[in-house]
Design a protein around this motif. Structure first.
Motif, PDB file in Angstrom:
ATOM      1  N   LEU A  43       0.896  -0.992  -0.005  1.00  0.00           N
ATOM      2  CA  LEU A  43       0.052   0.102  -0.123  1.00  0.00           C
ATOM      3  C   LEU A  43       0.808   1.202   0.019  1.00  0.00           C
ATOM      4  O   LEU A  43       0.741   2.220  -0.818  1.00  0.00           O
ATOM      5  CB  LEU A  43      -0.892  -0.084   1.129  1.00  0.00           C
ATOM      6  CG  LEU A  43      -2.000   1.484   1.489  1.00  0.00           C
ATOM      7  CD1 LEU A  43      -2.829   1.508   0.185  1.00  0.00           C
ATOM      8  CD2 LEU A  43      -2.421   1.118   2.692  1.00  0.00           C
ATOM      9  N   LYS A 161      -3.631  -8.910   5.272  1.00  0.00           N
ATOM     10  CA  LYS A 161      -4.017  -7.845   4.368  1.00  0.00           C
ATOM     11  C   LYS A 161      -5.030  -6.976   4.910  1.00  0.00           C
ATOM     12  O   LYS A 161      -5.306  -5.956   4.586  1.00  0.00           O
ATOM     13  CB  LYS A 161      -4.834  -8.657   3.145  1.00  0.00           C
ATOM     14  CG  LYS A 161      -3.709  -9.206   2.234  1.00  0.00           C
ATOM     15  CD  LYS A 161      -4.347  -9.993   0.952  1.00  0.00           C
ATOM     16  CE  LYS A 161      -3.638 -10.785   0.406  1.00  0.00           C
ATOM     17  NZ  LYS A 161      -4.464 -11.278  -0.820  1.00  0.00           N
ATOM     18  N   LEU A 162      -5.775  -7.472   6.211  1.00  0.00           N
ATOM     19  CA  LEU A 162      -6.685  -6.470   6.899  1.00  0.00           C
ATOM     20  C   LEU A 162      -5.978  -5.694   7.727  1.00  0.00           C
ATOM     21  O   LEU A 162      -6.621  -4.487   8.131  1.00  0.00           O
ATOM     22  CB  LEU A 162      -7.685  -7.760   7.464  1.00  0.00           C
ATOM     23  CG  LEU A 162      -8.491  -8.605   6.837  1.00  0.00           C
ATOM     24  CD1 LEU A 162      -9.362  -9.235   7.828  1.00  0.00           C
ATOM     25  CD2 LEU A 162      -9.522  -7.821   5.920  1.00  0.00           C
ATOM     26  N   LEU A 166      -3.269  -0.894   7.012  1.00  0.00           N
ATOM     27  CA  LEU A 166      -3.349   0.173   7.959  1.00  0.00           C
ATOM     28  C   LEU A 166      -2.312   0.576   8.531  1.00  0.00           C
ATOM     29  O   LEU A 166      -1.907   1.926   8.936  1.00  0.00           O
ATOM     30  CB  LEU A 166      -4.567  -0.081   8.828  1.00  0.00           C
ATOM     31  CG  LEU A 166      -6.067  -0.445   8.345  1.00  0.00           C
ATOM     32  CD1 LEU A 166      -6.778  -0.992   9.398  1.00  0.00           C
ATOM     33  CD2 LEU A 166      -6.598   0.825   7.468  1.00  0.00           C
ATOM     34  N   TYR A 251     -16.045  -1.017  -7.499  1.00  0.00           N
ATOM     35  CA  TYR A 251     -16.840   0.436  -7.423  1.00  0.00           C
ATOM     36  C   TYR A 251     -18.142   0.472  -8.122  1.00  0.00           C
ATOM     37  O   TYR A 251     -18.908   1.299  -7.780  1.00  0.00           O
ATOM     38  CB  TYR A 251     -15.694   1.390  -7.922  1.00  0.00           C
ATOM     39  CG  TYR A 251     -14.571   1.328  -6.769  1.00  0.00           C
ATOM     40  CD1 TYR A 251     -14.808   2.165  -5.605  1.00  0.00           C
ATOM     41  CD2 TYR A 251     -13.325   0.766  -7.168  1.00  0.00           C
ATOM     42  CE1 TYR A 251     -13.586   1.959  -4.805  1.00  0.00           C
ATOM     43  CE2 TYR A 251     -12.266   0.890  -6.165  1.00  0.00           C
ATOM     44  CZ  TYR A 251     -12.505   1.566  -4.913  1.00  0.00           C
ATOM     45  OH  TYR A 251     -11.606   1.511  -4.242  1.00  0.00           O
ATOM     46  N   ALA A 262     -15.999   5.004  -0.284  1.00  0.00           N
ATOM     47  CA  ALA A 262     -15.259   4.249   0.981  1.00  0.00           C
ATOM     48  C   ALA A 262     -15.969   2.939   1.363  1.00  0.00           C
ATOM     49  O   ALA A 262     -15.423   2.116   2.092  1.00  0.00           O
ATOM     50  CB  ALA A 262     -15.179   5.221   2.090  1.00  0.00           C
ATOM     51  N   TYR A 263     -17.343   2.680   0.809  1.00  0.00           N
ATOM     52  CA  TYR A 263     -18.031   1.394   1.322  1.00  0.00           C
ATOM     53  C   TYR A 263     -17.134   0.301   0.595  1.00  0.00           C
ATOM     54  O   TYR A 263     -17.322  -0.826   1.056  1.00  0.00           O
ATOM     55  CB  TYR A 263     -19.427   1.487   0.766  1.00  0.00           C
ATOM     56  CG  TYR A 263     -20.404   0.552   1.290  1.00  0.00           C
ATOM     57  CD1 TYR A 263     -20.697   0.558   2.538  1.00  0.00           C
ATOM     58  CD2 TYR A 263     -20.909  -0.520   0.196  1.00  0.00           C
ATOM     59  CE1 TYR A 263     -21.563  -0.551   2.903  1.00  0.00           C
ATOM     60  CE2 TYR A 263     -21.731  -1.588   0.610  1.00  0.00           C
ATOM     61  CZ  TYR A 263     -22.144  -1.287   2.252  1.00  0.00           C
ATOM     62  OH  TYR A 263     -22.987  -2.659   2.482  1.00  0.00           O
ATOM     63  N   ALA A 264     -16.545   0.407  -0.428  1.00  0.00           N
ATOM     64  CA  ALA A 264     -15.617  -0.559  -0.621  1.00  0.00           C
ATOM     65  C   ALA A 264     -14.855  -1.158   0.394  1.00  0.00           C
ATOM     66  O   ALA A 264     -14.349  -2.424   0.495  1.00  0.00           O
ATOM     67  CB  ALA A 264     -14.710   0.028  -2.011  1.00  0.00           C
ATOM     68  N   GLY A 265     -14.381  -0.209   1.305  1.00  0.00           N
ATOM     69  CA  GLY A 265     -13.452  -1.143   2.382  1.00  0.00           C
ATOM     70  C   GLY A 265     -14.252  -1.920   3.228  1.00  0.00           C
ATOM     71  O   GLY A 265     -13.767  -2.747   3.591  1.00  0.00           O
ATOM     72  N   ALA A 266     -15.564  -1.726   3.527  1.00  0.00           N
ATOM     73  CA  ALA A 266     -16.423  -2.550   4.069  1.00  0.00           C
ATOM     74  C   ALA A 266     -16.608  -3.888   3.443  1.00  0.00           C
ATOM     75  O   ALA A 266     -16.549  -5.098   3.945  1.00  0.00           O
ATOM     76  CB  ALA A 266     -17.887  -2.142   4.366  1.00  0.00           C
ATOM     77  N   TYR A 268     -14.341  -5.316   1.030  1.00  0.00           N
ATOM     78  CA  TYR A 268     -13.099  -5.995   1.139  1.00  0.00           C
ATOM     79  C   TYR A 268     -12.957  -6.566   2.706  1.00  0.00           C
ATOM     80  O   TYR A 268     -12.358  -7.873   2.736  1.00  0.00           O
ATOM     81  CB  TYR A 268     -11.889  -4.910   0.768  1.00  0.00           C
ATOM     82  CG  TYR A 268     -11.903  -4.773  -0.811  1.00  0.00           C
ATOM     83  CD1 TYR A 268     -11.688  -5.825  -1.554  1.00  0.00           C
ATOM     84  CD2 TYR A 268     -11.790  -3.348  -0.987  1.00  0.00           C
ATOM     85  CE1 TYR A 268     -11.567  -5.490  -2.811  1.00  0.00           C
ATOM     86  CE2 TYR A 268     -11.760  -3.318  -2.447  1.00  0.00           C
ATOM     87  CZ  TYR A 268     -11.447  -4.242  -3.313  1.00  0.00           C
ATOM     88  OH  TYR A 268     -11.361  -3.916  -4.756  1.00  0.00           O
ATOM     89  N   ALA A 269     -13.318  -5.955   3.577  1.00  0.00           N
ATOM     90  CA  ALA A 269     -13.414  -6.421   4.980  1.00  0.00           C
ATOM     91  C   ALA A 269     -14.015  -7.764   5.161  1.00  0.00           C
ATOM     92  O   ALA A 269     -13.505  -8.503   5.570  1.00  0.00           O
ATOM     93  CB  ALA A 269     -13.670  -5.560   6.026  1.00  0.00           C
TER      94      ALA A 269
END
Length: 406
Positions: A43, A161-162, A166, A251, A262-266, A268-269
């Motif tokens: 990242l 990866k999670l 960060l 997306y 930003a919802y893509a983060g949820a 992927y999680a």
């Protein structure tokens, strides 16, 4: 007494089974440590290039630099069959640890070429590392434990990866890109210590009877001719091709839900959580179902989950991503475990690297195809089509398994 012991072992939780084995536990710790550093750098490198150059295209090239050496996998994997694997792993880790420190010289757009060069070498050494590790694991870990180990390896990789990106972003924001490189270098040094502690006896490989090109071809021929390996490797390639297509649509899915990017983060999680879960269950599932049925079950689950994405509903979409995270690794774990079990030791480095190339290269092609299709095709048509391809692959695996047993 032996039968009782065997039943007890089979009923043991996979993590406990692996940690009881000294070599498997050390390997798993090495995977966690080095995977943390790699995910953090993955990242941070893109952010670093974007900040120095202002170019989105150059930032995207960071991933390409890391992935390109995978195309050379069969040739690079041959190195793992020409030398002893444990010293090769140690040397590769120390090489990358030293190489990463050169990134202190990257402080402007003019130095970005050095970052790309390091990332390319990083990817190439990673290909050799994966081939040597796969071969050494097969020698150091018992065949009955390989499924558990490979499943937990997936859990560890997905877990990193999670968490690691960060952490890498935080280190980058506080101290800059070179500090992330130091963090990654430190993880390689720590992993070197873990690999050095392995107790495995390796006999020096015999002098090669053929040149490099012929040796490389031997690994590819072995996979193509082996009746158990060929279907699983091909199924892995189809899985990653379809995963690439779907990855390029994330997306668009977010847009269909009328959510912010930003919802893509949820999404992927929850997908990562699904992968972590299946990694924990892979060992027992492989023993119960066998490699092909386990892979086919994962493909079928992935097919259903991908098809469900055509329904623009939050709960359905979240469930579909979680199911996809559980289904996708099943084929990969089954293929890798079978390669390790069915390939002779002197050929295992080449065969593993070739299998990885055949499985993971289609992911890049799928991403490219998906990027085009998402602009040209309605998601309500695209997702069921991809699901049908996955379901057909699962059905083929199941039918060939039945014919083999029959």
């Amino acid at each position: 007494m032996k039968a009782t012991t065997r039943r007890t072992t089979r009923g043991t939780w996979p993590l406990a089974r692996v940690l009881r084995d000294r070599n498997a536990g050390l390997y798993l710790a090495g995977v966690v440590v080095s995977g943390f550093g790699t995910s953090a750098l993955w990242l941070a490198s893109g952010v670093w290039v974007k900040e120095l150059t202002g170019s989105d295209g150059l930032a995207a090239l960071c991933v390409l630099a890391l992935w390109t050496p995978t195309l050379l996998g069969p040739a690079l994997g041959t190195l793992a069959d020409r030398v002893r694997r444990k010293p090769l792993l140690i040397a590769g880790n120390l090489l990358l640890a030293g190489l990463l420190l050169t990134l202190f010289a990257v402080d402007s757009a003019d130095g970005v070429w050095l970052l790309f060069a390091v990332l390319f070498v990083y990817g190439a050494v990673g290909v050799v590392h994966d081939a040597a590790e796969s071969a050494l694991v097969a020698a150091a870990v018992g065949p009955g434990l390989l499924g558990d180990f490979n499943g937990l390896r997936t859990t560890a990789a997905e877990g990193m990866k999670l968490v690691a990106p960060l952490a890498g972003a935080g280190v980058y924001a506080a101290y800059g890109g070179a500090s992330v490189a130091v963090l990654d270098a430190a993880t390689f040094v720590l992993a070197t210590g873990l690999y050095a502690a392995l107790r495995v006896r390796e006999t020096p490989p015999e002098p090669p009877a053929a040149n490099w090109r012929r040796q490389t071809a031997e690994g590819a021929r072995y996979l193509c001719r082996h009746p158990r390996l060929r279907p699983l490797v091909l199924a892995g390639g189809v899985t990653m091709l379809c995963a690439g297509v779907c990855g390029a649509t994330v997306y668009a899915v977010v847009d269909s839900l009328d959510r912010s990017p930003a919802y893509a983060g949820a999404l992927y999680a929850v997908q990562g959580a699904g992968s972590v879960t299946v990694g924990l269950l892979a060992g027992p599932a492989l023993r119960r179902l066998g490699e092909r049925r386990f892979a086919a079950t994962g493909l079928a689950l992935l097919a259903v989950s991908v098809t469900a994405r055509a329904v623009p509903h939050d709960a359905v979409t979240l469930a579909s991503f979680a199911a996809a995270g559980a289904g996708m690794p099943a084929t990969l774990i089954a293929a890798l475990t079978t390669v390790q079990r069915e390939t002779p030791g002197p050929l295992l480095g080449r065969a593993s690297a070739t299998a990885n190339t055949l499985i993971f290269t289609p992911n890049v092609l799928g991403l490219a195809a998906g990027a085009a299709l998402v602009e040209l095709t309605d998601l309500r048509l695209l997702f069921p089509t991809v699901g049908a391809v996955l379901l057909a692959t699962a059905t083929t695996l199941t039918l060939t398994d039945r014919r083999r047993l029959g």
